[in-house]
Design an enzyme around this catalytic site. Structure first.
Site, PDB file in Angstrom:
ATOM      1  CE1 TYR A 142      -3.508  -2.508   0.797  1.00 39.66           C
ATOM      2  CE2 TYR A 142      -4.708  -0.671   1.226  1.00 39.66           C
ATOM      3  CZ  TYR A 142      -4.681  -1.918   0.886  1.00 39.66           C
ATOM      4  OH  TYR A 142      -5.994  -2.805   0.900  1.00 39.66           O
ATOM      5  CE  LYS A 192       2.108 -18.077  -1.727  1.00 42.11           C
ATOM      6  NZ  LYS A 192       1.142 -19.202  -1.616  1.00 42.11           N
ATOM      7  CG  ASP A 224      -1.634 -20.472   0.051  1.00 40.79           C
ATOM      8  OD1 ASP A 224      -0.973 -20.305   1.136  1.00 40.79           O
ATOM      9  OD2 ASP A 224      -0.964 -20.864  -1.009  1.00 40.79           O
ATOM     10  CG  ASP A 248      -8.062  -4.684   1.865  1.00 39.88           C
ATOM     11  OD1 ASP A 248      -8.872  -4.363   2.548  1.00 39.88           O
ATOM     12  OD2 ASP A 248      -8.058  -4.773   0.769  1.00 39.88           O
ATOM     13  CG  ASP A 252     -13.456  -6.904   2.454  1.00 35.91           C
ATOM     14  OD1 ASP A 252     -13.134  -6.406   3.409  1.00 35.91           O
ATOM     15  OD2 ASP A 252     -14.043  -6.899   1.541  1.00 35.91           O
TER      16      ASP A 252
HETATM   17  C1  IPM Z   1     -10.192  -0.958   4.033  1.00 38.32           C
HETATM   18  C2  IPM Z   1     -10.584  -0.459   2.788  1.00 38.32           C
HETATM   19  C3  IPM Z   1      -9.482   0.575   2.264  1.00 38.32           C
HETATM   20  C4  IPM Z   1      -8.224  -0.373   2.277  1.00 38.32           C
HETATM   21  C5  IPM Z   1      -9.615   0.997   0.947  1.00 38.32           C
HETATM   22  C6  IPM Z   1     -10.759   1.868   0.882  1.00 38.32           C
HETATM   23  C7  IPM Z   1      -8.554   1.829   0.467  1.00 38.32           C
HETATM   24  O1  IPM Z   1     -10.913  -1.709   1.793  1.00 38.32           O
HETATM   25  O2  IPM Z   1     -10.186  -0.129   5.095  1.00 38.32           O
HETATM   26  O3  IPM Z   1     -10.286  -2.269   4.201  1.00 38.32           O
HETATM   27  O4  IPM Z   1      -7.794  -1.208   1.276  1.00 38.32           O
HETATM   28  O5  IPM Z   1      -7.483  -0.243   3.492  1.00 38.32           O
HETATM   29 MN    MN Z   2     -11.022  -3.466   2.646  1.00 38.17          MN
END
Ligand code: IPM
Ligand code: MN
Length: 360
Positions: A142, A192, A224, A248, A252
């Site tokens: 990032y 990884k 993975d 990240d 999710d």
């Molecule tokens: C999160 C989001 C952010 C990230 C984006 C919006 C830049 O997906 O906070 O998880 O990737 O960190």
């Molecule tokens: Mn995210």
């Protein structure tokens, strides 16, 4: 107690969900006799529209002058065609960097009333699902160098580099071990290392740090495999520590195991008690302005703010209990609605109001 909170409502559903979290914070003020002073600041797409940049200097200054920052969500299709460093997301990354918030804490817990919203089979979830992802937030791919260029053969080429220094890995590992000590004393470090140099350094430093915490069980796991284990046997995890992009993605995935992306809060912290609190989900432009969004992730983020930045555990408990009770009573926003169990579909503002009612 008096506290100063910088508020970034942001884009898409951001303003709606932030409004509900502020309603809940005001309810806490009334009940416990606190006073919170809110200052609205611009960041993301709305900042591009109103101030010509996704992260105005004034926003950084006001955040630095506050006790904590509450953020809704940023981004949307309107700004998708802008160059990378001028997009709403660049504002968020810039803010995390400017405020030196290197540790992102993302708890994922399956609440009993939402068991049926979890996509996993009951025989898997019955073993429990209560984990925390500790995501490194100001390093890795990032924040590494990136560029797009034409190479010597005339091919359009792009590169993003994943870079980590030892001290960045050490401090996030310490956060993970300290977090584990307050929980079930188990850390999985995700990398990884079979491919990436940055992961081999990660593993080396993680091992060194683990030696300082002999009371905490330590495991290495490849990313993975971790993605697979999260759906196969999530009960094995207590604290997961990992680099920025892996965190990240895995968070999710973990959020969906709790029923919806709309349920997961997060806290971004640096060295002191200051922090930035935001749901892990995005700005959901498809339902923006429709009063349909789930405000719970933002409301639970506000609870994390009370606990971590303001040292108000009783108040944080009150919010978390109220969320649980409202869900137990069967109230659901669209994302966590399932059929035929006498559940009641409510709007974003109704959900906020119901949680306030329970706190009262
Ligand atoms: C999160 C989001 C952010 C990230 C984006 C919006 C830049 O997906 O906070 O998880 O990737 O960190
Ligand atoms: Mn995210």
């Amino acid at each position: 107690m008096n506290k100063k909170i910088a508020v970034i409502r942001g884009d898409g559903i951001g303003p709606e969900i932030t409004e509900e979290a502020l309603k809940v914070l005001n309810e806490i003020c009334r009940k416990f006799g606190h006073s919170f002073e809110y200052t609205d600041v611009l960041m993301g797409g709305i900042a591009i529209d109103k101030a010509g940049t996704p992260l105005p200097q004034e926003t950084i200054d006001i955040c630095l002058n506050s006790d904590a920052v509450l953020l809704g969500a940023i981004g949307g299709p309107k700004w998708d065609s802008l160059p990378g460093n001028q997009r709403p997301e660049a504002g968020l990354l810039g803010l995390r960097g400017a405020l030196k918030l290197f540790a992102n804490i993302r708890p994922a817990k399956l609440l009993a009333p939402l068991a049926s919203a979890c996509p996993l089979k009951p025989e898997i979830t019955s073993k429990g699902l209560d984990l925390v992802i500790v995501r490194e937030l100001t390093g890795g791919v990032y924040f590494g160098e990136r560029k797009t260029y034409i190479d010597e053969n005339g091919a359009k080429t792009a590169v993003d580099s994943m870079k980590y220094s030892d001290y960045e890995i050490e401090r996030i590992c310490r956060t993970a071990f300290e977090t584990a000590r307050k929980r079930r004393c188990k850390v999985h470090s995700i990398d990884k290392a079979n491919v990436l140099d940055s992961s081999r350094l990660w593993r080396e430093i993680a091992h060194k740090t683990a030696e300082l915490y002999p009371d905490v069980e330590y495991f290495d796991m490849l990313v993975d495999n971790c993605a697979m284990q999260l759906v196969r046997n999530p009960a094995q995890f207590d604290v997961i520590v990992t680099e920025n992009m892996f965190g990240d993605i895995l968070s999710d995935e973990a959020s969906m195991l709790t029923g919806s992306l709309g349920m997961l809060p997060s806290a971004s912290q640096g060295d002191g008690s200051f922090g930035l609190y935001e749901p892990i989900h995005g700005s959901a432009p498809d339902i923006a302005g429709l009063n349909q969004a789930n405000p719970i992730a933002t409301i639970l983020s506000a609870a994390m703010m009370l606990r971590h930045s303001f040292d108000m555990p009783t108040e944080a408990d009150a919010i978390e209990r109220a969320v649980n009770t409202v869900l137990e009573k069967g109230y659901r926003t669209g994302d966590i609605m399932s059929e035929g169990e006498g559940l009641k579909l409510v709007s974003c503002s109704e959900m906020g109001g119901l949680i306030c009612g329970e706190i009262r």
